[in-house]
Structures are given as structure tokens and as C-alpha cells.
Design a protein around this motif. Structure first.
Motif, PDB file in Angstrom:
ATOM      1  N   SER A 171       0.794  -1.417   0.052  1.00 46.58           N
ATOM      2  CA  SER A 171      -0.054   0.051   0.563  1.00 46.58           C
ATOM      3  C   SER A 171       0.844   1.415   0.020  1.00 46.58           C
ATOM      4  O   SER A 171       2.136   1.027   0.434  1.00 46.58           O
ATOM      5  N   ILE A 172       0.390   2.403  -0.553  1.00 43.56           N
ATOM      6  CA  ILE A 172       0.621   3.379  -0.529  1.00 43.56           C
ATOM      7  C   ILE A 172       0.097   4.327   0.277  1.00 43.56           C
ATOM      8  O   ILE A 172      -1.033   4.316   0.339  1.00 43.56           O
ATOM      9  N   ASP A 173       0.668   6.086   1.117  1.00 40.97           N
ATOM     10  CA  ASP A 173      -0.210   6.901   1.589  1.00 40.97           C
ATOM     11  C   ASP A 173      -1.011   7.252   0.972  1.00 40.97           C
ATOM     12  O   ASP A 173      -0.480   7.705  -0.778  1.00 40.97           O
ATOM     13  N   PRO A 174      -1.952   8.080   0.999  1.00 35.90           N
ATOM     14  CA  PRO A 174      -3.108   9.102   0.215  1.00 35.90           C
ATOM     15  C   PRO A 174      -2.210  10.369  -0.724  1.00 35.90           C
ATOM     16  O   PRO A 174      -1.070  10.783   0.494  1.00 35.90           O
ATOM     17  N   LEU A 175      -2.067  10.600  -2.062  1.00 36.63           N
ATOM     18  CA  LEU A 175      -1.316  11.405  -2.461  1.00 36.63           C
ATOM     19  C   LEU A 175      -1.862  12.363  -1.948  1.00 36.63           C
ATOM     20  O   LEU A 175      -2.675  13.430  -1.592  1.00 36.63           O
ATOM     21  N   LYS A 176      -0.071  13.843  -2.216  1.00 39.03           N
ATOM     22  CA  LYS A 176      -0.427  15.244  -0.634  1.00 39.03           C
ATOM     23  C   LYS A 176      -1.376  15.829  -1.868  1.00 39.03           C
ATOM     24  O   LYS A 176      -2.329  17.202  -1.689  1.00 39.03           O
ATOM     25  N   THR A 186      -6.022  10.498  -4.956  1.00 41.26           N
ATOM     26  CA  THR A 186      -6.136   9.155  -5.347  1.00 41.26           C
ATOM     27  C   THR A 186      -7.057   8.571  -5.997  1.00 41.26           C
ATOM     28  O   THR A 186      -8.363   9.194  -5.376  1.00 41.26           O
TER      29      THR A 186
END
Length: 611
Positions: free
Chosen positions: A491-496, A500
Motif C-alpha cells: 500500500s501507499i499513503d494518500p497523495l498530497k 487518489t
């Protein structure tokens, strides 16, 4: 200090005790002189074709009876056949073969370490670990396919691959008591080694497509999608006339019994399949290339066989010169709308002139637009160059088989004569678009060296794979359904800085994927497009075809041999049971052979890990 190979073979047999027997035989294998247990030695009963491997104490148990011949072998030792008499307990002493000592790659704590060692120093941190592989063999590095998100990579594109060399090569290694080099294990070739019962195309199409969708047996939270292509069958008498050129490596490295002598037997089988309207020329190469037999009618079988019988091995290996000469001869006798093909038999160990993998790719790309295909037949071990063979086949619109014994030659040349040597569809490409409303992530199992850019699918200048008469291609995708929590996909963190993408980008249409494939007819350069839909209807695994259940077992086997990061709950007992239950008719016994091979691999795996 000498280098080491280890070729397993018993040398001295010390008597045990007991009376007459027919049943379970026990024994122990140890090294002569040191009396150390030999771990992972292969013990084969030649009558039953059942083989076992010695455990961490050098011990084994095998079924047998008086008169049976046991072959005990281990890389680096002299092999010897042992005839069972009255002894029910055997003690077998193996002597190191000083003539076969070469460099060994020992995998210690999963990191390959090259060691130049004496026969008494084959230890890394106190333990011989998993894999021993002769260093002169070369395999192209495989970077295993990972899970992809359809929100980022909606398209998966690859060229069809009907090669089967990896399976027979891996079989050869396992039967020699060696865990295969992971880069020698191409899962798609192992799957496609076997024949599957698929519907032939209709309406004059050269290829038909089908699919199945079920649960993945190594992770039931995931799904398994099978895509299958089937080429049309053509009766032998209706196949086009052939212009063959046998390109035979007669260099010094081909002198072994499993090389040039086996090449001769293989090609003479092919000669027996020829018709009067077929033609054959023979080109040989060692230090240079030459024409052994000018193009000859297929009804002059004895003349062709006599020329094959006269071949002897010696000298260096000018493989590139041989390839150039073979294409020249094939062009001189080109048959319009016929089957123009070079059949190259070699161990791939070129050492004169252009010889690198890059050289081979450049050379074959210059030749492939000539309308002449190439079939690669690989032979031998020790110095085998699989990477070159694969490049020549893949880049030269050809196919590739590894011939380790006469039975494999019969399979490739007689049983699969049309599929191996007659193309009905060329530049076959497959592209799958996944619907993110149903698919959270997908992974193509295998085909790492056949991947294409998405835009290559519509570009007729980009080479795909060729399919021969009756050929079948199977591709498997492992799918993580949307909403499934799965650690294996990461998984990856939500985009800033941007939104997403969400699964709502797809449509709840009931379709998980659209399959498209392109192909060209054998004598045209304009591709045709076909497509099929895959609906979100998951069949219970027990109700899918016998073929899919068997293919899934082969895929699981390949993942275990590669020690795949995506093997999850894969296990030898599970795949062995599944393959045994899915043997089907199995007229030639290939599926049952796979079951025995997997059993041997499991025993070898455990023995070399001290389990």
C-alpha cells in the motif's frame, strides 16, 4: 585448488543384512574417506522410474525387489548402477570425481556465493545450502512480475509464448539432484509444456480464445483468471511444403553423449516425418560454417540420414557464422507460401566471432524479416547457454525446446510435429484491460521476458509470438478483488497534491476484464483483432476444468522452485495432490511424470534444508 561440480553417483556398496525381499529398501549414502553423510543424493529405481533423495543423515527409503537397478547420483561424485540382491539395508559410499570438479554456486542464507574449493571444503557457515548450479550455464535474469493496480496500469500486454524449454531443463536439474537456478524457471514455459483440451477455432480463424475465472488455490481470498488460446489443427497431408535447413553445432563442446549423438537421433526422427515435397539442407559449424548437405528432397531419407551419421564433434564454435550461412541456404531454396525454417541444434556455447547475447539479438533481428523462421533445439549441460537460445527463438519468430533425452525428442519432433514446425499465426499479442470496480490488483504469472509496452499491441512492426498447428497457450493472472485486504500487494499513503484514484473510476458492468489479442496470418503483415469479455462470475475451484486445476499446480510448482515472493500459501503437498487428481486421460504419461517430479523436488528441498 580445483573447482567443483558435484555429479551424484555411488561407488562402493557395503553389504547390509537380511534375506530375500520385495518391498521397502532402506539405505544410507556417505562420502568415501570422510564417512560424511551425502545430503540430497538422488536414488532412482530404474524399473519403477521412482526416485527418492537422501535426507540430512544421508538416509533414504525406496520400494524395490531383487534384480532392480538403483542409480545413485549426486553432483561431484561418480555415478554407478547398483543391482539389488538380498540385502535390505544398503550402505553406499560415493567417491568424488576429480575430473568433474568445477565451480559451484552455493546459496548461503539466500545469497549466491561463488566458491573455488577443494573436495574437502564445500561448506558455507557450516552448512551446504539449497542450490548448486554449474557456473558455465547462463540464464537471463528474471525480475518477477509484481501486483499492479488497474487504476495506474489498466493494461497488461505481452507476446504469446509457446516455448517449453524451461520445463525439460528444470526436470534435468532435479533428476540430477540439484535445485534449479531460479532464473532457469520460466513459469509460463512450464505451464505450456503440457497439452490442454481446448476448442479449436471456427469460421476460418487461425486462433480461438477462451477464459476461466475461479479462486486462487494458494490464496482463496484471491482469484485466478486463465486465458487460453488454441491454434487450428491441420492434417499432416495438408501442411504446406517445407524448406528446412538443419543447422548443427559440431564443435568440441558437443562431443558428450547427451549432445551430438542425441542431436543425430533427434533429427533422424524428423527426417522420417518428411514428405516428397519437403526439402532439407544441412549446415554445420565449428571453427567455421560449412554446407554438409545441399538441399535434398524429403523422399531421399537414407541420403539425409547418412549425412547426419557422418557428423563428428571437434573445434571451436562459430555460431554466428553458422546462422548466417543457414539463412543464406534457406533463402536460396525459399518456397513461396511454404514453410521455410531453420532448425538449430546446439548447446549455445559460441566462442568464435559474434557470441554475446547482445550480438545474437542484433544478428537475428536482421534475419527475421526474411520470411524464414527458426526453431531452437537445446542439448547438454555444464556449459549450456539458455539465455542465447531464448533470444534467438524469441527475436527470430521461432520456438525453443530443450532436449534432455530421446523421449523428449520424440515429444518435440513427432508428437508435436505440426505445432513445433508449422506456423499458422504469427506476432500473436495479448492485451488485458482490467476493470478497477472489480479488480484491486492483478499479477501476470510468468511471461516476464515477453512483456510489451501498451502501445506495442497496435504496432504491427513490433514482434509478438508465433503459434504453430494445434498449439495452445495458457496465461494465468492472480487477481485481488476490490475491497479485499491483502498484505501481498502492499500500500501507499494518500497523495498530497492530487486526488487518489478510486475504484469508482470503473463501471459496475459485471465485467472484470476485456481480453484482446492480435495476430497475423502466416503469410501476411497486417494484424487482425479479436476480443472476449470476462464476467464477474467466480466458479468454485472444484468445478473448473481439469486443465486449469492441473495448470495451477504447475504454476504453484514454479513459484516454489523460484522461491517467489508471491507464493503465499503455496506448498508441495497441495500442488501434488491437485496435479494427481487432475491428470485426466494423460495418454503419454506427462502429467504423472510431473507428479513424480514434484515429489522428488519436495524431498530434495527438505533434504537440502535439513528438515
Amino acid at each position: 585448488m580445483k573447482k567443483i561440480i558435484i555429479l551424484i553417483t555411488p561407488c562402493t556398496i557395503l553389504v547390509g543384512f537380511g534375506s530375500s525381499f520385495a518391498g521397502e529398501i532402506k539405505g544410507q549414502v556417505f562420502e568415501s574417506g570422510s564417512n560424511q553423510a551425502v545430503v540430497g543424493a538422488a536414488v532412482l529405481n530404474k524399473r519403477t522410474a521412482v526416485s527418492k533423495h537422501t535426507d540430512k543423515n544421508g538416509q533414504f527409503t525406496i520400494e524395490g525387489e531383487i534384480g532392480d537397478i538403483l542409480l545413485i547420483s549426486m553432483i561431484g561424485y561418480k555415478a554407478k548402477e547398483v543391482k539389488l540382491k538380498k540385502e535390505k539395508l544398503l550402505k553406499i559410499s560415493l567417491e568424488l570425481d576429480e575430473m568433474l570438479l568445477e565451480e559451484v554456486v552455493v546459496a548461503a542464507n539466500a545469497s549466491p556465493v561463488h566458491l573455488k574449493m577443494s573436495s574437502s571444503n564445500i561448506m558455507v557457515r557450516g552448512m551446504v545450502r539449497t542450490r548448486r548450479q554449474v557456473s558455465q550455464e547462463s540464464y537471463a535474469k528474471i525480475s518477477e512480475n509484481t501486483f499492479q493496480s488497474p487504476l495506474k496500469e489498466p493494461l497488461s500486454t505481452f507476446a504469446a509464448d509457446v516455448d517449453a524449454a524451461s520445463y525439460s531443463n528444470v526436470r534435468r536439474m532435479l533428476k540430477a539432484g540439484s535445485i534449479p537456478n531460479p532464473d532457469a524457471v520460466r513459469v509460463e514455459e512450464m505451464i505450456n509444456y503440457f497439452q490442454y483440451d481446448l476448442k479449436s477455432p471456427t469460421n476460418g480463424d487461425p486462433v480461438a480464445i477462451s477464459s476461466e475465472y475461479t479462486r486462487a488455490p494458494w490464496n482463496t481470498e484471491h482469484r485466478l483468471l486463465r486465458i487460453a488460446l488454441k491454434a487450428k489443427d491441420i492434417p499432416k497431408e495438408k501442411l504446406p511444403a517445407s524448406n528446412f535447413v538443419f543447422l548443427i553445432d559440431v564443435s568440441g563442446s558437443m562431443s558428450d553423449e547427451n549432445k551430438l549423438p542425441l542431436v543425430k537421433s533427434s533429427l533422424k526422427m524428423l527426417v522420417d516425418q518428411l514428405r516428397p515435397n519437403d526439402r532439407v539442407a544441412i549446415v554445420t559449424y565449428a571453427g567455421s560454417a560449412g554446407v554438409k548437405l545441399q538441399s535434398t528432397s524429403g523422399d531421399e531419407k537414407m541420403k539425409i540420414k547418412d549425412a547426419i551419421d557422418e557428423l563428428g564433434a571437434g573445434g571451436s564454435t562459430a555460431g554466428a557464422a553458422g546462422i548466417i550461412k543457414a539463412y543464406q541456404i534457406a533463402r536460396e531454396h525459399f518456397i513461396k507460401n511454404g514453410n521455410n525454417r531453420i532448425i538449430m541444434a546446439t548447446d549455445g556455447d559460441f566462442n568464435v566471432g559474434a557470441s554475446s547475447d547482445e550480438d545474437m539479438e542484433t544478428l537475428i533481428e536482421k534475419q527475421r524479416e526474411s520470411g524464414i523462421n527458426i526453431s531452437m533445439l537445446g542439448y547438454g549441460m555444464g556449459n549450456y547457454k539458455d539465455s542465447k537460445m531464448e533470444i534467438l527463438a524469441d527475436k527470430g519468430r521461432g520456438n525453443y525446446a530443450y532436449i534432455d533425452n530421446i523421449s523428449e525428442a520424440r515429444k518435440a519432433i513427432i508428437n508435436e510435429f505440426g505445432g513445433t514446425l508449422f506456423t499458422v499465426a504469427k506476432d500473436v499479442k495479448i492485451q488485458v484491460e482490467f476493470n478497477p470496480a472489480y479488480v484491486q490488483a492483478y499479477r501476470l504469472v510468468g511471461y516476464e521476458n515477453r512483456l510489451l509496452a501498451a502501445e506495442d499491441f497496435n504496432n504491427d512492426a513490433k514482434v509478438g509470438g508465433d503459434m504453430g498447428v494445434g498449439h495452445a497457450v495458457t496465461a494465468l493472472y492472480e487477481i485481488v478483488p476490490t475491497g479485499t485486504r491483502s498484505a501481498v500487494i502492499g500500500s501507499i499513503d494518500p497523495l498530497k497534491y492530487q486526488k487518489t484514484p478510486t475504484p469508482e473510476a470503473g463501471q459496475l458492468s459485471g465485467e472484470i476484464a476485456t481480453i484482446k489479442f492480435r495476430y497475423k496470418d502466416a503469410n501476411t503483415e497486417k494484424s487482425k483483432l479479436k476480443q472476449a469479455l470476462v464476467n464477474d462470475q467466480v466458479k468454485e475451484f472444484e468445478k473448473v476444468s481439469t486443465d486449469l486445476r492441473f495448470a495451477s499446480a504447475v504454476a504453484e510448482f514454479g513459484m516454489l522452485l523460484r522461491n517467489s515472493a508471491f507464493k503465499q500459501q503455496a506448498s508441495f503437498p497441495s500442488l501434488i495432490a491437485r496435479a494427481r487428481a487432475a491428470r485426466g486421460e494423460d495418454k503419454e504419461g506427462y502429467r504423472m511424470e510431473f507428479v513424480r517430479l514434484a515429489e522428488d523436488a519436495e524431498a530434495l528441498w527438505k533434504a537440502q534444508r535439513g528438515e
